[in-house]
Design an enzyme around this catalytic site. Structure first.
Site, PDB file in Angstrom:
ATOM      1  N   GLN A   1       0.844  -1.206   0.000  1.00 26.56           N
ATOM      2  CA  GLN A   1       0.000   0.000   0.000  1.00 26.56           C
ATOM      3  C   GLN A   1       0.879   1.255   0.000  1.00 26.56           C
ATOM      4  OE1 GLN A   1      -2.197  -1.059   3.543  1.00 26.56           O
ATOM      5  NE2 GLN A   1      -0.268  -1.583   4.552  1.00 26.56           N
TER       6      GLN A   1
ATOM      7  N   TYR B   1     -11.613   4.786  18.828  1.00 32.31           N
ATOM      8  CA  TYR B   1     -11.731   3.552  18.042  1.00 32.31           C
ATOM      9  C   TYR B   1     -10.990   2.395  18.709  1.00 32.31           C
ATOM     10  CZ  TYR B   1     -10.443   0.248  14.358  1.00 32.31           C
ATOM     11  OH  TYR B   1     -10.206  -0.893  13.629  1.00 32.31           O
ATOM     12  N   GLN B   2      -9.720   2.648  19.129  1.00 32.31           N
ATOM     13  CA  GLN B   2      -8.921   1.557  19.704  1.00 32.31           C
ATOM     14  C   GLN B   2      -9.595   0.974  20.956  1.00 32.31           C
ATOM     15  OE1 GLN B   2      -6.444   0.991  17.686  1.00 32.31           O
ATOM     16  NE2 GLN B   2      -6.199   2.994  16.718  1.00 32.31           N
TER      17      GLN B   2
ATOM     18  N   ASP C   1      -0.035 -12.413   5.972  1.00 32.08           N
ATOM     19  CA  ASP C   1      -1.444 -12.173   5.647  1.00 32.08           C
ATOM     20  C   ASP C   1      -2.342 -12.821   6.703  1.00 32.08           C
ATOM     21  OD1 ASP C   1      -3.700 -11.545   3.791  1.00 32.08           O
ATOM     22  OD2 ASP C   1      -3.840 -13.718   3.762  1.00 32.08           O
ATOM     23  N   GLY C   2      -3.265 -12.049   7.227  1.00 31.55           N
ATOM     24  CA  GLY C   2      -4.134 -12.557   8.294  1.00 31.55           C
ATOM     25  C   GLY C   2      -5.003 -13.712   7.847  1.00 31.55           C
TER      26      GLY C   2
ATOM     27  N   ASP D   1      -8.689  -5.585  12.941  1.00 30.31           N
ATOM     28  CA  ASP D   1      -8.414  -4.146  12.887  1.00 30.31           C
ATOM     29  C   ASP D   1      -7.712  -3.865  11.559  1.00 30.31           C
ATOM     30  OD1 ASP D   1      -6.025  -1.964  14.576  1.00 30.31           O
ATOM     31  OD2 ASP D   1      -7.812  -1.489  13.382  1.00 30.31           O
ATOM     32  N   SER D   2      -8.464  -4.116  10.474  1.00 37.08           N
ATOM     33  CA  SER D   2      -7.837  -4.020   9.145  1.00 37.08           C
ATOM     34  C   SER D   2      -8.169  -2.678   8.503  1.00 37.08           C
ATOM     35  CB  SER D   2      -8.382  -5.137   8.250  1.00 37.08           C
ATOM     36  OG  SER D   2      -9.720  -4.816   7.868  1.00 37.08           O
TER      37      SER D   2
ATOM     38  N   ASP E   1      -9.687  -0.763   4.996  1.00 40.09           N
ATOM     39  CA  ASP E   1     -10.988  -0.961   4.352  1.00 40.09           C
ATOM     40  C   ASP E   1     -10.927  -2.043   3.276  1.00 40.09           C
ATOM     41  OD1 ASP E   1     -12.025   2.528   4.629  1.00 40.09           O
ATOM     42  OD2 ASP E   1     -12.060   0.835   6.032  1.00 40.09           O
TER      43      ASP E   1
ATOM     44  N   TYR F   1     -12.953   9.980  11.042  1.00 44.67           N
ATOM     45  CA  TYR F   1     -13.483   8.949  10.140  1.00 44.67           C
ATOM     46  C   TYR F   1     -14.679   9.586   9.455  1.00 44.67           C
ATOM     47  CZ  TYR F   1     -10.577   5.223  12.187  1.00 44.67           C
ATOM     48  OH  TYR F   1      -9.523   4.446  12.604  1.00 44.67           O
TER      49      TYR F   1
HETATM   50  N1  SAM Z   1      -8.151   1.750  12.513  1.00 47.16           N
HETATM   51  C1  SAM Z   1      -7.998   1.542  11.080  1.00 47.16           C
HETATM   52  C2  SAM Z   1      -9.345   1.428  10.413  1.00 47.16           C
HETATM   53  O1  SAM Z   1     -10.331   1.206  11.119  1.00 47.16           O
HETATM   54  O2  SAM Z   1      -9.398   1.596   9.189  1.00 47.16           O
HETATM   55  C3  SAM Z   1      -7.146   0.326  10.831  1.00 47.16           C
HETATM   56  C4  SAM Z   1      -5.742   0.588  11.244  1.00 47.16           C
HETATM   57  S1  SAM Z   1      -4.516  -0.574  10.930  1.00 47.16           S
HETATM   58  C5  SAM Z   1      -3.282   0.523  10.407  1.00 47.16           C
HETATM   59  C6  SAM Z   1      -4.958  -1.460   9.477  1.00 47.16           C
HETATM   60  C7  SAM Z   1      -3.880  -2.491   9.195  1.00 47.16           C
HETATM   61  O3  SAM Z   1      -4.400  -3.628   8.499  1.00 47.16           O
HETATM   62  C8  SAM Z   1      -2.720  -1.965   8.318  1.00 47.16           C
HETATM   63  O4  SAM Z   1      -1.535  -1.928   9.068  1.00 47.16           O
HETATM   64  C9  SAM Z   1      -2.647  -2.958   7.162  1.00 47.16           C
HETATM   65  O5  SAM Z   1      -1.331  -3.189   6.719  1.00 47.16           O
HETATM   66  C10 SAM Z   1      -3.273  -4.182   7.802  1.00 47.16           C
HETATM   67  N2  SAM Z   1      -3.741  -5.201   6.829  1.00 47.16           N
HETATM   68  C11 SAM Z   1      -4.447  -4.992   5.697  1.00 47.16           C
HETATM   69  N3  SAM Z   1      -4.669  -6.158   5.065  1.00 47.16           N
HETATM   70  C12 SAM Z   1      -4.087  -7.141   5.826  1.00 47.16           C
HETATM   71  C13 SAM Z   1      -3.986  -8.558   5.704  1.00 47.16           C
HETATM   72  N4  SAM Z   1      -4.518  -9.207   4.643  1.00 47.16           N
HETATM   73  N5  SAM Z   1      -3.350  -9.248   6.679  1.00 47.16           N
HETATM   74  C14 SAM Z   1      -2.821  -8.591   7.755  1.00 47.16           C
HETATM   75  N6  SAM Z   1      -2.855  -7.236   7.922  1.00 47.16           N
HETATM   76  C15 SAM Z   1      -3.500  -6.532   6.965  1.00 47.16           C
END
Ligand code: SAM
Length: 307
Positions: free
Chosen positions: A49, A79-80, A155-156, A178-179, A181, A248
């Site tokens: 990204q 949010y947290q 990857d989650g 907590d990903s 969008d 947001y």
């Molecule tokens: N609070 C934010 C929100 O509600 O939009 C989210 C914050 S956090 C920074 C989102 C994280 O998800 C990012 O660090 C991103 O790299 C991670 N992420 C996205 N896709 C992912 C995946 N497939 N596996 C693991 N982490 C992922």
């Protein structure tokens, strides 16, 4: 990689005339949020990204992924705290917590406040987010070095597939998604297969999952309803909550929480703390906020099937 030019000369397409603009025709057509920029701190094109960190004039440091605000230092706690304490206070005795995403460290910080939690596993696809959070968001990334925390880079979705394939006994009481969008690397987190993997990764029928719903009732409420019905195909109890976050879009973010226990009442905390302790530990969450976060306006409650 970070543009190898002087920080003062950094530029980014979302910043013009000293203002950052969050514009997304797919997520929130016809509206935008702007934050005044003091200076750009870093720009990195990671393998996953586009990452922008800037110092705003009034909201502290801001983390932006692919043009979408992830957090600002001023309002991130709302949010947290809600995405962490809603499930943890709804579970009778949470010991093992899994966080998917969350590379900024905010959910880790909040989960560590629960002294009975023994293990927090975080699975983050982009190590750059962790690195930049440690550099520019110290108040959020303070928990990464705690002995209860284990960080997996990857990857989650794959992590959960491997957990299921290994028939691992290392399951979890609470799983927090907590990903970012549902575009880019997080798209898989908003599909039924993902919620099946989550259900299989929970240790028992008390297991609870929560996810940032990427929408709220004022944006595309159809997407909220679709997400709720997708989760309802896997979990017997699914409820829509929300938290108020000025930066947001529309000033709030929907949260979808679900339990494997068909008798679960997620709208009232199973566990709660004395008011004094709530005040010491949290700036946003308390038992009343827990309950009121599920109270929706008539049109939204009816549309989402939330009595
Ligand atoms: N609070 C934010 C929100 O509600 O939009 C989210 C914050 S956090 C920074 C989102 C994280 O998800 C990012 O660090 C991103 O790299 C991670 N992420 C996205 N896709 C992912 C995946 N497939 N596996 C693991 N982490 C992922």
């Amino acid at each position: 990689m970070t543009q190898d030019i002087e920080q003062t000369q950094l530029t980014h397409p979302t910043i013009k005339d000293g203002w950052f603009r969050e514009i997304s025709d797919s997520s929130f057509p016809g509206q935008a949020l702007a934050l005044k920029v003091d200076r750009i701190l870093d720009i990195v094109k990671s393998p996953f990204q586009d990452i922008l960190v800037f110092k705003s004039t009034d909201y502290g440091n801001v983390l932006v992924l692919d043009g979408i605000i992830q957090l600002t230092e001023r309002d991130e706690f709302a949010y947290q705290e809600m995405i962490t304490h809603l499930p943890l206070m709804s579970h009778p005795n949470p010991k093992r917590v899994l966080i998917i995403g969350g590379g900024d460290g905010g959910v880790i910080r909040e989960a560590l406040k629960h002294k009975d939690v023994e293990k927090i596993v975080l699975v983050e696809i982009d190590e750059t987010v962790i690195r930049l959070s440690k550099e520019y968001l110290p108040h959020m990334s303070s928990g990464f070095d705690d002995k209860r925390v284990e960080v997996h880079l990857g990857d989650g979705f794959k992590y959960l597939e491997n957990l299921q394939a290994a028939e691992s006994s290392n399951k979890f009481d609470v799983i927090i998604t907590d990903s970012s969008d549902p575009e880019g690397p997080a798209v898989a987190f908003f599909q039924k297969t993902y919620f099946t993997l989550l259900s299989n990764a929970l240790s028992d029928s008390n297991g609870i999952v929560i996810t940032q719903a990427s929408e709220n009732v004022w944006l595309d409420i159809n997407k909220l309803r679709e997400l709720k019905s997708c989760i309802s195909e896997v979990f017997p109890v699914v409820n829509c909550s929300y938290c108020m976050v000025p930066t947001y879009t529309s000033g709030q973010l929907g949260l979808m929480i679900a339990s494997k226990n068909k008798e679960a009442n997620l709208k009232t905390p199973t566990r709660s703390l004395p008011r004094k302790m709530e005040n010491e530990l949290f700036r946003y969450y308390n038992k009343e906020m827990h309950k009121s976060s599920f109270v929706l306006p008539n049109w939204a409650a009816n549309f989402l099937g939330e009595e």
